[in-house]
Design a protein around this motif. Structure first.
Motif, short mmCIF file in Angstrom:
data_model
loop_
_atom_site.label_atom_id
_atom_site.label_comp_id
_atom_site.label_asym_id
_atom_site.label_seq_id
_atom_site.Cartn_x
_atom_site.Cartn_y
_atom_site.Cartn_z
N UNK A 1 10.41 4.41 -3.06
CA UNK A 1 11.13 4.22 -2.09
C UNK A 1 10.34 4.41 -0.73
N UNK A 2 9.28 5.40 -0.90
CA UNK A 2 8.88 5.43 0.50
C UNK A 2 7.00 4.51 0.25
N UNK A 3 6.47 4.93 1.60
CA UNK A 3 5.33 4.32 1.91
C UNK A 3 4.66 5.81 1.54
N UNK A 4 5.10 6.78 2.20
CA UNK A 4 4.28 7.66 2.03
C UNK A 4 4.66 9.14 1.85
N UNK A 5 3.92 10.11 1.03
CA UNK A 5 4.26 10.93 1.02
C UNK A 5 3.39 12.10 0.93
N UNK A 6 4.15 13.83 1.30
CA UNK A 6 2.95 14.42 1.56
C UNK A 6 3.41 15.51 0.72
N UNK A 7 2.67 16.28 0.37
CA UNK A 7 2.77 17.28 -0.86
C UNK A 7 2.13 18.62 -0.27
N UNK A 8 2.89 19.77 -0.10
CA UNK A 8 2.36 20.83 0.53
C UNK A 8 2.29 21.91 -0.77
N UNK A 9 1.59 22.53 -0.98
CA UNK A 9 0.72 23.47 -2.45
C UNK A 9 0.69 24.62 -0.96
N UNK A 10 1.52 26.00 -1.15
CA UNK A 10 1.38 27.53 0.38
C UNK A 10 0.07 28.26 -0.91
N UNK A 11 -0.22 28.25 -2.40
CA UNK A 11 -0.53 29.37 -2.97
C UNK A 11 -2.12 29.46 -2.31
N UNK A 12 -2.72 28.25 -2.40
CA UNK A 12 -4.16 29.03 -1.73
C UNK A 12 -4.11 29.60 -0.52
N UNK A 13 -3.05 29.65 0.53
CA UNK A 13 -2.85 30.46 1.34
C UNK A 13 -2.58 31.78 1.03
N UNK A 14 -1.82 32.14 0.25
CA UNK A 14 -1.27 33.28 -0.28
C UNK A 14 -2.50 33.65 -0.37
N UNK A 15 -3.38 33.25 -2.29
CA UNK A 15 -4.31 33.69 -2.34
C UNK A 15 -5.29 34.37 -1.28
N UNK B 1 0.42 -1.49 0.35
CA UNK B 1 -0.18 0.15 -0.08
C UNK B 1 0.69 1.07 0.34
N UNK B 2 0.96 2.23 -1.21
CA UNK B 2 0.63 3.15 -0.65
C UNK B 2 0.29 4.59 -0.65
N UNK B 3 0.79 5.66 0.08
CA UNK B 3 -0.21 6.69 0.71
C UNK B 3 0.48 8.51 0.43
N UNK B 4 -0.85 8.94 -0.34
CA UNK B 4 -0.38 10.36 -0.97
C UNK B 4 -1.45 11.45 0.31
N UNK B 5 -0.44 11.92 0.38
CA UNK B 5 -1.40 13.70 1.34
C UNK B 5 -1.39 14.62 0.32
N UNK B 6 -1.82 15.16 0.04
CA UNK B 6 -1.90 16.53 -1.03
C UNK B 6 -2.25 17.68 0.31
N UNK B 7 -1.88 19.08 0.77
CA UNK B 7 -1.98 19.37 1.35
C UNK B 7 -2.37 21.22 0.50
N UNK B 8 -3.50 21.36 0.23
CA UNK B 8 -3.79 22.58 -0.60
C UNK B 8 -3.99 23.78 1.23
N UNK B 9 -2.43 24.12 1.23
CA UNK B 9 -2.85 25.20 2.73
C UNK B 9 -3.81 26.69 2.49
N UNK B 10 -5.08 25.84 3.06
CA UNK B 10 -5.62 27.39 2.93
C UNK B 10 -7.07 27.87 2.13
N UNK B 11 -6.45 26.22 1.89
CA UNK B 11 -7.66 26.39 0.40
C UNK B 11 -9.26 26.26 1.02
N UNK B 12 -10.29 26.03 1.60
CA UNK B 12 -10.99 25.65 2.31
C UNK B 12 -11.60 27.08 2.37
N UNK B 13 -12.46 28.44 2.16
CA UNK B 13 -13.03 29.50 2.25
C UNK B 13 -14.15 29.75 2.36
N UNK B 14 -15.49 30.02 2.44
CA UNK B 14 -16.60 30.87 2.88
C UNK B 14 -17.26 30.91 1.44
#
Ligand code: 2PG
Length: 416
Positions: A299-313, A1-14
């Motif tokens: 080579x890894x089980x997990x990869x965390x990918x963080x994207x900062x742009x939504x937060x900055x916007x 099993x492989x695991x990918x975590x994608x974080x869209x920083x600040x992505x949620x809104x109103x």
């Protein structure tokens, strides 16, 4: 099993009036995140525990499986780890933003106002580049650094001050991204003794060092905001995490442009993968980050990918830019990773989520629970939610989860 975590920083809104009352996630063209929702499970996650302010530090620690109530010692010490600055004993790390100060009407004078009379114009000094900022921070350190205080350059507007002897540890500072447009003097450091004045004096003195610096003169000539002042916040001592691999018996890597996420990764014992051209903004190297994630999974089980742009916007208050950031995340990160996951000869789970909301209307973070979608390439547990957004996720089969439990949920429920 492989695991990918994608974080869209600040992505949620109103809900946004200009979008007909939809949120950006509801309005954005994001076929890949929607596919994950339709063929996976959704829910809400509490990433900011009671009693903590809604910062990316506590929120991302939670996503990596580290309960801030147990492990949090401040934001800046995590960034210091990534910058290769080791904190000993009573060393106190401060986040040091390069900011823009100016007049109440948002203009920036060529010669004033000084900090005491100034307003916070931009928490990011006009999103100054790391190369420009390094020259400015070196000038600040030359003028204001001494045996008690040492400045270190970081990424874009994000820099570091290390103070000896926990000097000012208990003072109250305000993140500058929380006070855009506000009078600076209403948010000066607060606390007992003379330390508050010492830090204020350093911030005030930085204006004289920076306002006419050649880097800023060039920026102004190019129509950009000058990074004409420093602003302290996020202080803390060295953190100590249990290693991710020891807790979960899984290996992992983290990909991000910003020192906070890289610092969390280092503290957790994960591999930090540097990507050329990763900027923490809309112009980041999306393809490079996606390719690095695919390579890491070899080579890894997990990869965390963080994207900062939504937060900055979100902080800029620009819903169109934030919409672009979400569309880019979906097409340039989620799409290639979803395609790769499906091509594997073993199951893969992908988790997509923001760390916290950064509503464009508020120009800063909130602590509201955030929507997440958990997709398994075996497509064995679709829960009937058809799209990924703040409202649809409320109907997901995973309900509301305390974010530090998400990593374990991804692993333990392998066959659910
Ligand atoms: O880096 C920063 O100063 C902040 C601004 O909001 O970004 P984040 O909250 O994503 O860490």
């Amino acid at each position: 099993m492989k695991y990918i975590v994608i974080i869209g920083d600040g992505m949620a809104d109103l809900p946004i009036t200009e979008l007909g009352g939809k949120t950006i996630l509801q309005a954005a063209n994001k076929p890949n995140m929607d596919y994950m929702a339709e063929h996976g499970r959704s829910g809400l996650a509490v990433t900011v525990p009671e009693g903590f302010s809604p910062g990316s530090d506590v929120a991302n620690m939670s996503i990596f499986g580290y309960d801030p109530a147990v492990y949090y010692t401040g934001r800046s010490p995590l960034e210091a780890l990534s910058m290769g600055v080791s904190l000993q004993g009573n060393d106190l790390a401060f986040r040091t933003n390069l900011i823009t100060i100016g007049n109440a009407d948002g203009t920036v004078g060529a010669d004033g106002p000084v900090l005491n009379d100034a307003y916070i114009i931009d928490y990011s000094g006009g999103h100054i580049t790391s190369e420009e900022a390094e020259e400015l921070i070196k000038a600040v350190d030359k003028e204001l650094g001494n045996s008690r205080f040492k400045f270190y350059p970081g990424i874009s507007y994000r820099h570091l001050l290390v103070a000896q002897d926990n000097y000012g540890k208990e003072l109250m500072f305000t993140p500058p991204h929380d006070i855009t447009g506000k009078k600076a003097s209403d948010y000066f450091p607060k606390g007992d003794g003379d330390a508050a004045q010492v830090y204020l004096d350093m911030m005030a003195a930085s204006y004289a060092v920076l306002k006419d610096h050649p880097v800023n003169r060039k920026r102004v000539a190019e129509g950009k905001l000058p990074a004409n002042c420093i602003w302290f916040w996020g202080q803390g001592n060295a953190p100590k995490f249990e290693l991710f691999e020891k807790i979960h018996h899984k290996t992992g890597a983290v990909i991000s442009a910003v020192d906070l996420l890289k610092g969390i990764g280092i503290c957790a014992g994960l591999d930090v993968i540097e990507v050329e051209g990763a900027t923490g903004f809309l112009d980041t190297n999306y393809m490079g980050k996606a390719d690095a994630a695919i390579d890491a999974l070899k080579t890894k089980d997990f990869v965390f990918v963080h994207i900062e742009a939504p937060d900055e916007c979100g902080h800029i208050g620009d819903y169109q830019k934030k919409m672009q950031a979400v569309v880019d995340l979906d097409s340039k990160i989620v799409a290639p990773l979803l395609e790769y996951a499906k091509s594997l000869n073993e199951p893969c789970r992908i988790l997509v989520m923001p760390d916290h909301p950064t509503p464009v209307a508020l120009k800063t973070h909130t602590s509201d629970p955030i929507p997440f979608v958990l997709y398994d390439t075996r497509e064995i547990n679709a829960d009937g939610v058809l799209v990924y957004d703040e409202y649809s996720a409320r109907n997901g089969s995973l309900g509301e989860i305390y974010a530090p439990d998400l990593v374990s949920l991804m692993i333990d429920s392998e066959n659910e």
